[in-house]
Motif scaffolding. Sequence first.
Motif, PDB file in Angstrom:
ATOM      1  N   GLU A  35     -48.235  -0.410 -47.014  1.00  0.00           N
ATOM      2  CA  GLU A  35     -49.531  -1.078 -46.727  1.00  0.00           C
ATOM      3  C   GLU A  35     -50.268  -1.063 -45.586  1.00  0.00           C
ATOM      4  O   GLU A  35     -51.043  -1.441 -45.011  1.00  0.00           O
ATOM      5  CB  GLU A  35     -48.963  -2.782 -47.290  1.00  0.00           C
ATOM      6  N   CYS A  36     -48.593  -1.334 -45.215  1.00  0.00           N
ATOM      7  CA  CYS A  36     -49.725  -0.445 -43.609  1.00  0.00           C
ATOM      8  C   CYS A  36     -49.953   0.818 -42.803  1.00  0.00           C
ATOM      9  O   CYS A  36     -50.044   1.767 -42.883  1.00  0.00           O
ATOM     10  CB  CYS A  36     -47.964  -0.414 -42.279  1.00  0.00           C
ATOM     11  N   PRO A  37     -51.218   0.000 -42.374  1.00  0.00           N
ATOM     12  CA  PRO A  37     -52.555   1.660 -42.824  1.00  0.00           C
ATOM     13  C   PRO A  37     -52.008   2.158 -41.355  1.00  0.00           C
ATOM     14  O   PRO A  37     -52.283   3.332 -42.070  1.00  0.00           O
ATOM     15  CB  PRO A  37     -53.891   0.780 -42.062  1.00  0.00           C
ATOM     16  N   VAL A  38     -51.100   2.656 -40.707  1.00  0.00           N
ATOM     17  CA  VAL A  38     -50.761   3.168 -39.718  1.00  0.00           C
ATOM     18  C   VAL A  38     -49.484   4.342 -40.022  1.00  0.00           C
ATOM     19  O   VAL A  38     -49.482   4.911 -40.129  1.00  0.00           O
ATOM     20  CB  VAL A  38     -50.520   2.548 -37.843  1.00  0.00           C
ATOM     21  N   ASN A  39     -48.527   2.992 -40.647  1.00  0.00           N
ATOM     22  CA  ASN A  39     -48.076   4.009 -41.776  1.00  0.00           C
ATOM     23  C   ASN A  39     -47.878   5.120 -42.520  1.00  0.00           C
ATOM     24  O   ASN A  39     -48.266   5.445 -43.045  1.00  0.00           O
ATOM     25  CB  ASN A  39     -46.484   3.499 -42.085  1.00  0.00           C
ATOM     26  N   ARG A  44     -45.902   7.039 -39.150  1.00  0.00           N
ATOM     27  CA  ARG A  44     -44.981   6.373 -37.869  1.00  0.00           C
ATOM     28  C   ARG A  44     -44.916   4.956 -37.220  1.00  0.00           C
ATOM     29  O   ARG A  44     -44.233   5.319 -36.069  1.00  0.00           O
ATOM     30  CB  ARG A  44     -46.037   7.569 -36.911  1.00  0.00           C
ATOM     31  N   LEU A  45     -45.202   4.280 -38.081  1.00  0.00           N
ATOM     32  CA  LEU A  45     -45.565   2.756 -37.916  1.00  0.00           C
ATOM     33  C   LEU A  45     -44.352   2.548 -39.025  1.00  0.00           C
ATOM     34  O   LEU A  45     -45.177   1.985 -40.134  1.00  0.00           O
ATOM     35  CB  LEU A  45     -46.206   2.431 -37.758  1.00  0.00           C
ATOM     36  N   ARG A  46     -42.740   1.869 -39.216  1.00  0.00           N
ATOM     37  CA  ARG A  46     -42.457   1.005 -40.725  1.00  0.00           C
ATOM     38  C   ARG A  46     -42.490  -0.420 -39.525  1.00  0.00           C
ATOM     39  O   ARG A  46     -40.546  -0.274 -38.934  1.00  0.00           O
ATOM     40  CB  ARG A  46     -40.930   2.132 -40.319  1.00  0.00           C
ATOM     41  N   TYR A  70     -48.083   1.917 -32.076  1.00  0.00           N
ATOM     42  CA  TYR A  70     -48.756   1.749 -32.832  1.00  0.00           C
ATOM     43  C   TYR A  70     -49.622   0.707 -33.645  1.00  0.00           C
ATOM     44  O   TYR A  70     -50.423   1.298 -34.154  1.00  0.00           O
ATOM     45  CB  TYR A  70     -48.537   2.890 -33.036  1.00  0.00           C
ATOM     46  N   CYS A  71     -49.293  -0.144 -33.912  1.00  0.00           N
ATOM     47  CA  CYS A  71     -50.283  -1.000 -34.501  1.00  0.00           C
ATOM     48  C   CYS A  71     -51.091  -1.769 -34.016  1.00  0.00           C
ATOM     49  O   CYS A  71     -51.394  -1.852 -32.990  1.00  0.00           O
ATOM     50  CB  CYS A  71     -48.569  -2.612 -34.350  1.00  0.00           C
ATOM     51  N   LEU A  72     -51.853  -2.251 -35.378  1.00  0.00           N
ATOM     52  CA  LEU A  72     -53.357  -2.453 -34.882  1.00  0.00           C
ATOM     53  C   LEU A  72     -53.269  -3.724 -35.373  1.00  0.00           C
ATOM     54  O   LEU A  72     -54.772  -4.454 -34.892  1.00  0.00           O
ATOM     55  CB  LEU A  72     -54.401  -1.938 -36.631  1.00  0.00           C
ATOM     56  N   THR A  73     -51.988  -4.485 -34.880  1.00  0.00           N
ATOM     57  CA  THR A  73     -51.913  -6.192 -35.367  1.00  0.00           C
ATOM     58  C   THR A  73     -53.234  -6.669 -36.037  1.00  0.00           C
ATOM     59  O   THR A  73     -53.502  -7.802 -36.254  1.00  0.00           O
ATOM     60  CB  THR A  73     -52.356  -6.698 -34.073  1.00  0.00           C
ATOM     61  N   CYS A  74     -53.288  -5.860 -37.576  1.00  0.00           N
ATOM     62  CA  CYS A  74     -54.338  -6.587 -39.091  1.00  0.00           C
ATOM     63  C   CYS A  74     -53.221  -7.273 -39.259  1.00  0.00           C
ATOM     64  O   CYS A  74     -54.056  -8.373 -40.425  1.00  0.00           O
ATOM     65  CB  CYS A  74     -54.873  -4.662 -39.336  1.00  0.00           C
ATOM     66  N   ARG A  75     -52.036  -7.517 -39.691  1.00  0.00           N
ATOM     67  CA  ARG A  75     -51.482  -8.864 -39.881  1.00  0.00           C
ATOM     68  C   ARG A  75     -51.026  -8.153 -41.631  1.00  0.00           C
ATOM     69  O   ARG A  75     -50.721  -8.890 -42.663  1.00  0.00           O
ATOM     70  CB  ARG A  75     -51.930  -9.868 -39.937  1.00  0.00           C
ATOM     71  N   ARG A  76     -51.118  -6.639 -42.827  1.00  0.00           N
ATOM     72  CA  ARG A  76     -51.132  -6.831 -43.601  1.00  0.00           C
ATOM     73  C   ARG A  76     -49.928  -7.051 -43.885  1.00  0.00           C
ATOM     74  O   ARG A  76     -49.572  -7.259 -44.758  1.00  0.00           O
ATOM     75  CB  ARG A  76     -51.783  -5.210 -44.002  1.00  0.00           C
ATOM     76  N   CYS A  77     -49.116  -6.774 -42.989  1.00  0.00           N
ATOM     77  CA  CYS A  77     -47.621  -6.701 -43.301  1.00  0.00           C
ATOM     78  C   CYS A  77     -47.082  -8.082 -44.169  1.00  0.00           C
ATOM     79  O   CYS A  77     -46.312  -8.273 -44.191  1.00  0.00           O
ATOM     80  CB  CYS A  77     -46.562  -6.084 -42.310  1.00  0.00           C
ATOM     81  N   GLU A  78     -48.096  -9.290 -43.163  1.00  0.00           N
ATOM     82  CA  GLU A  78     -47.337 -10.118 -43.413  1.00  0.00           C
ATOM     83  C   GLU A  78     -48.434 -10.578 -44.426  1.00  0.00           C
ATOM     84  O   GLU A  78     -47.020 -11.551 -44.820  1.00  0.00           O
ATOM     85  CB  GLU A  78     -47.904 -10.886 -41.898  1.00  0.00           C
ATOM     86  N   PRO A  87     -43.804  -9.384 -39.444  1.00  0.00           N
ATOM     87  CA  PRO A  87     -43.298  -8.150 -38.530  1.00  0.00           C
ATOM     88  C   PRO A  87     -44.349  -8.330 -37.780  1.00  0.00           C
ATOM     89  O   PRO A  87     -44.317  -7.875 -36.496  1.00  0.00           O
ATOM     90  CB  PRO A  87     -43.488  -7.576 -39.309  1.00  0.00           C
ATOM     91  N   SER A  88     -45.937  -8.629 -37.750  1.00  0.00           N
ATOM     92  CA  SER A  88     -46.803  -8.037 -36.392  1.00  0.00           C
ATOM     93  C   SER A  88     -46.189  -9.203 -35.550  1.00  0.00           C
ATOM     94  O   SER A  88     -46.374  -8.709 -34.536  1.00  0.00           O
ATOM     95  CB  SER A  88     -48.142  -8.326 -37.633  1.00  0.00           C
ATOM     96  N   ALA A  89     -46.136 -10.713 -36.462  1.00  0.00           N
ATOM     97  CA  ALA A  89     -45.402 -11.312 -35.606  1.00  0.00           C
ATOM     98  C   ALA A  89     -44.392 -11.360 -34.650  1.00  0.00           C
ATOM     99  O   ALA A  89     -44.265 -11.115 -33.140  1.00  0.00           O
ATOM    100  CB  ALA A  89     -45.099 -12.742 -35.751  1.00  0.00           C
ATOM    101  N   ILE A  90     -43.294 -10.590 -34.871  1.00  0.00           N
ATOM    102  CA  ILE A  90     -42.793  -9.962 -33.907  1.00  0.00           C
ATOM    103  C   ILE A  90     -42.942  -8.660 -33.192  1.00  0.00           C
ATOM    104  O   ILE A  90     -42.853  -8.480 -31.927  1.00  0.00           O
ATOM    105  CB  ILE A  90     -41.526  -8.690 -35.026  1.00  0.00           C
ATOM    106  N   ILE A  91     -43.726  -8.339 -32.908  1.00  0.00           N
ATOM    107  CA  ILE A  91     -45.029  -6.648 -32.616  1.00  0.00           C
ATOM    108  C   ILE A  91     -45.825  -7.840 -31.543  1.00  0.00           C
ATOM    109  O   ILE A  91     -45.386  -7.139 -30.187  1.00  0.00           O
ATOM    110  CB  ILE A  91     -45.245  -5.754 -33.597  1.00  0.00           C
ATOM    111  N   GLU A  92     -46.321  -8.990 -31.730  1.00  0.00           N
ATOM    112  CA  GLU A  92     -46.926  -9.136 -30.818  1.00  0.00           C
ATOM    113  C   GLU A  92     -45.939  -9.654 -29.614  1.00  0.00           C
ATOM    114  O   GLU A  92     -46.747 -10.079 -28.277  1.00  0.00           O
ATOM    115  CB  GLU A  92     -47.441 -10.370 -31.483  1.00  0.00           C
TER     116      GLU A  92
HETATM  117  S1  SF4 Z   1     -49.889  -5.729 -38.433  1.00  0.00           S
HETATM  118 FE1  SF4 Z   1     -48.020  -4.617 -39.439  1.00  0.00          FE
HETATM  119  S2  SF4 Z   1     -49.774  -3.314 -41.381  1.00  0.00           S
HETATM  120 FE2  SF4 Z   1     -50.704  -4.284 -40.196  1.00  0.00          FE
HETATM  121  S3  SF4 Z   1     -50.194  -1.534 -37.811  1.00  0.00           S
HETATM  122 FE3  SF4 Z   1     -49.238  -3.350 -37.176  1.00  0.00          FE
HETATM  123  S4  SF4 Z   1     -47.007  -3.127 -38.503  1.00  0.00           S
HETATM  124 FE4  SF4 Z   1     -48.699  -1.577 -39.413  1.00  0.00          FE
END
Ligand code: SF4
Length: 303
Positions: A35-39, A44-46, A70-78, A87-92
Amino acid sequence: MEDPVRFRPELGHTIESGAKADSRLCWTCGSCDSECPVNIATGRLRPRNIVRMASLGMLEELLCHSEIWYCLTCRRCEQICPNAVKPSAIIEYLRMEMISREWISWETFQRYRDLFARFQRVRWRAAAACLGGDVADVTQHRWQRWLEDPLPVFSEKIISGNVIHAFNTYRGPMERAHIRLCFTCGECSSACPIACHRDVFDPRTVFRMAHLGLEEELFRSPALWLCLGCGRCTDACTQTVDGCEIIQSLRAEAIESGAVDRDLVFRIEASNRNIFPWFLEEVDRLLGHSTKPAAGCLRRAYA
Ligand code: SF4
Ligand code: SF4
Ligand code: SF4
């Protein structure tokens, strides 16, 4: 040969206490990857890998992982995760950790933010092309031009007669989203990750226009199709206005009413496949990553 991965539970706890992502609940289904829009656009974003690496305590490897930028922080993964892993919380968390360790300078971080802000211009122009029936085809020249050039100034006068049917239009979804309670404080715009330039996207303006019944103008606007659906505007609103729901309702109505054709979302997805790789290249260039993930970063970080 590279050293095998070692399980470092203490670093796993460090990440978990900082990110509060419930990463140990991940059963690696990969829904987040799908579901990740970048992936979807680049492959290239898993987020699944990031969650798994966090569980294994691979903190330093993650800090040097180009994917976190690369992440947009869209939280779609969450939103999609069946186990409520974030996952987005880990990235932030990892981004903030890189800044606090000075593995990325504050200046570079500001340049990254500026790049991300200008990328929204590119997304706006791509959405405009899609509204016009095209798929945005992006050459290097066009990418640079779209990134650099400000958007055209909006000079159309809003017809006051349109305002007459305010409160009557889409009463159901708008009422349920508490649109009338908005007093335009702008907390939503402050919280929105893509509200960088007001001429590109400003949720407060979208909600106010919807409140005034200016949906036709909104349906014609590329801005309506930029929202990432992250829900931060909803979380930030002390008046309980559900901004995320307002935008989703407007999009649905734009399609249902025939104001935009049903293939628009597919054209936007196709355009994303054209523009997102350019964004990732630009991020790599800015942060000094080589094509081998994070090799350059690792060299710098451990030098
Ligand atoms: S927040 Fe999640 S779904 Fe959105 S771009 Fe980042 S990793 Fe992908
Ligand atoms: S969707 Fe959730 S459970 Fe599935 S791989 Fe992603 S983080 Fe793990
Ligand atoms: S859901 Fe709200 S905060 Fe998130 S991108 Fe859309 S308008 Fe901005």
